[in-house]
Enzyme design. Structure first.
Site, mmCIF file in Angstrom:
data_model
loop_
_atom_site.group_PDB
_atom_site.id
_atom_site.type_symbol
_atom_site.label_atom_id
_atom_site.label_comp_id
_atom_site.label_asym_id
_atom_site.label_seq_id
_atom_site.Cartn_x
_atom_site.Cartn_y
_atom_site.Cartn_z
ATOM 1 C CG HIS A 84 -6.815 30.130 8.151
ATOM 2 N ND1 HIS A 84 -6.200 29.452 7.112
ATOM 3 C CD2 HIS A 84 -6.686 31.451 7.866
ATOM 4 C CE1 HIS A 84 -5.729 30.337 6.241
ATOM 5 N NE2 HIS A 84 -6.008 31.546 6.673
ATOM 6 C CB CYS B 64 -4.855 31.495 2.846
ATOM 7 S SG CYS B 64 -4.068 33.114 2.757
ATOM 8 C CG HIS C 260 -0.233 31.585 6.107
ATOM 9 N ND1 HIS C 260 -0.671 30.688 5.160
ATOM 10 C CD2 HIS C 260 -1.279 32.440 6.316
ATOM 11 C CE1 HIS C 260 -1.909 30.983 4.806
ATOM 12 N NE2 HIS C 260 -2.299 32.046 5.505
ATOM 13 C CD GLU D 220 -9.568 29.328 12.601
ATOM 14 O OE1 GLU D 220 -9.577 28.159 12.155
ATOM 15 O OE2 GLU D 220 -8.559 30.063 12.547
ATOM 16 C CE LYS E 16 -2.101 29.227 8.080
ATOM 17 N NZ LYS E 16 -3.147 28.224 8.344
ATOM 18 C CG PHE F 55 -6.113 37.916 2.125
ATOM 19 C CD1 PHE F 55 -6.593 38.051 3.414
ATOM 20 C CD2 PHE F 55 -4.857 38.415 1.839
ATOM 21 C CE1 PHE F 55 -5.846 38.672 4.403
ATOM 22 C CE2 PHE F 55 -4.096 39.042 2.823
ATOM 23 C CZ PHE F 55 -4.596 39.163 4.105
#
Length: 402
Positions: free
Chosen positions: A294, A162, A331, A305, A326, A390
C-alpha cells in the site's frame, strides 16, 4: 472451486495512457508526479500530483458523451476498451448474461461536483445540466462499461476509500470462482485532482508538498494521483477453451476491518488480511516473492505495513521484495489497487520488480527489501497486492503464474 485468470488489462494514469507505456515507466523508475495544472492552483498549499497529462477528452468522446461522462468515467472506459481488446472477448448471448462489471471508486464524479458547486455557489447560477446526477454518481462508470460491452450479469460499484479497487476485484474473483459468472470486467478509477478534492485532502495534513517517498526515513506524506486500471477476469476453463493468453491467475483474496480508528492503520487488521489471502489460496508463505505494498509515504502507514508483513512472514520477510509504485504514479485513492496490479502482473510475467523511487534514507521501522530506486530482475511465482484504507478496511489479493 473454479480457477480464475486475468486475460486482459488496460490503464490510463500519470505514467502512461496504456499498459505498455505504464510498464515501461515502471521498469525505468520514472516519476509521473509533477506540478498541478488546474484552476486556482495558487490557492492550494499542495501543488503536486500524479496528473494524467496530454489528455484531450474531446478527441476521444463526442459532446453527447461528455455530457454524461465525468473524468473518472472517461478514464474507466478507455482502460476497459484496452482490456477487452486484449482479452478478445465479445459479450453476447449466454456469455453476456453471465458476465458483469465490478469497479472501485472513492469519490466518483468529484470533478463534476466541484464544477457545479462553483457554478451554483460562486457564480450564482440557479440551474445545472439535467444530467449532473447520472454524471457524478459513483456507479456511473460501472453502468457505462456494462452498456458499452453488453454486460448483463452482476454490475455494481464498491466504495471503500483506498481499498475500493481491491475490494472490487476481490468480489469479481469470488463471483467467477463460485460459478455465478464466467467473466467480469473489474478494477477501479479515480479523478480527485480538482480544487475541492485537493483542498479536502489538505485538511488531513497527510500530504507531501514535494515528493512521495515510501519507506524512506525522509518521507513526509502521500501524493494524489488519478487514472484507472481495468481487467478482464475469466474462468480458467473458459479462457483455455478459446485459446486466450493468460496474464496471471488470481489465487486468493481476503478482506478485514480494523474496527479501531477512522484514519490510523492497524498492524493486526493488515496482518489478518495478508494471512487471510494466503489461507484462501492455500499458499505457503515461502512461495511469495513480491508484495506490491500500500506504501503511501505517510509515517504511520509505512511502518505499520512493514510490521504486519514481518508478523505474517516471520524469517521469510527478509527474503521478500516489497515496493510501492505510488512513488511513481501517486495515490489513486479508489483506483490505486487496480493500477498497482499491473506491477504484480509485470513481476510474474516479465520477472521485473517495480521499484520504490524517491528512497533516500533507511528507516529502521521499515527494515525490509523495498527495492529502492531501481527496478530489479527476479523470478517470482506468487505475489500479493495490499490495500489498506481509511476507515480500517483492508483488502489483499494473491496472484500467481499459471
Amino acid at each position: 472451486m473454479t480457477r480464475v485468470v486475468i486475460t486482459g488489462a488496460g490503464t490510463i494514469n500519470a505514467l502512461g495512457h496504456d499498459v505498455a507505456k505504464t510498464l515501461e515507466a515502471m521498469r525505468e523508475g520514472r516519476c509521473g508526479i509533477g506540478p498541478l495544472e488546474m484552476r486556482d492552483v495558487d490557492r492550494l498549499s499542495i501543488r503536486i500530483g500524479g496528473q494524467v497529462r496530454d489528455y484531450e477528452a474531446e478527441s476521444v468522446f463526442n459532446r453527447q458523451q461528455l455530457a454524461l461522462y465525468d473524468r473518472f468515467t472517461q478514464f474507466t472506459l478507455l482502460a476497459a476498451r484496452e482490456a477487452v481488446a486484449q482479452a478478445g472477448l465479445s459479450f453476447a448471448g449466454e456469455l453476456a448474461n453471465r458476465s458483469g462489471v465490478v469497479l472501485g471508486t472513492s469519490g466518483g464524479g468529484l470533478t463534476t461536483q466541484d464544477e457545479n458547486y462553483r457554478a451554483v455557489y460562486e457564480e450564482g447560477k440557479n440551474r445545472v445540466h439535467p444530467f449532473i446526477v447520472p454524471k457524478l454518481m459513483n456507479n456511473a462508470a460501472a453502468s457505462h462499461v456494462s452498456m458499452e460491452f453488453n454486460l448483463k450479469g452482476p454490475s455494481f460499484t464498491v466504495a471503500t476509500a483506498c481499498a475500493s479497487s481491491n475490494h472490487a476485484m476481490g468480489q469479481a474473483f469470488q463471483m467467477i470462482r463460485s460459478g455465478l459468472c464466467t467473466a467480469m470486467i473489474t478494477g477501479g478509477s479515480e479523478s480527485m485532482l480538482c480544487f475541492g478534492g485537493i483542498k479536502a485532502w489538505e485538511g488531513l495534513r497527510v500530504m507531501s508538498k514535494d515528493a512521495c517517498r515510501p519507506f524512506s526515513a525522509t518521507r513526509n506524506g502521500m501524493v494524489q494521483g488519478e487514472g484507472a486500471g481495468v481487467f478482464v477476469f475469466e474462468s480458467y476453463d473458459h479462457a483455455r477453451a478459446r485459446g486466450a493468453e493468460i496474464l496471471a491467475e488470481i489465487l486468493g483474496f481476503a478482506m478485514t476491518s480494523d474496527a479501531a480508528d477512522i484514519v490510523m492503520p492497524s498492524k493486526q487488521g493488515a496482518a489478518r488480511a495478508i494471512s487471510g489471502a494466503l489461507k484462501d489460496g492455500a499458499i505457503a508463505r515461502e512461495r511469495v516473492g513480491y508484495i506490491n505494498a500500500h506504501g503511501t509515504g505517510t509515517a504511520a502507514n509505512d511502518k505499520t505495513e512493514c510490521a504486519a508483513v514481518a508478523d505474517v512472514f516471520g524469517t521469510h520477510a527478509d527474503k521478500l521484495m516489497i515496493s510501492s509504485t505510488k512513488s511513481m504514479h501517486g495515490h489513486l485513492i479508489g483506483g490505486t489497487g487496480a493500477v498497482e496490479l499491473l506491477a504484480c502482473i509485470m513481476a510474474l510475467r516479465e520477472g521485473v520488480i517495480a521499484p520504490t523511487i524517491g528512497y533516500e534514507e533507511p528507516d529502521p521501522e521499515c527494515a525490509l527489501d523495498v527495492v529502492p530506486n531501481e527496478a530489479r530482475e527476479a523470478e517470482v511465482d506468487v505475489v500479493l497486492s495490499n490495500a489498506f484504507a481509511f476507515g480500517g478496511l483492508n483488502a489483499v489479493l494473491a496472484l500467481g503464474r499459471v
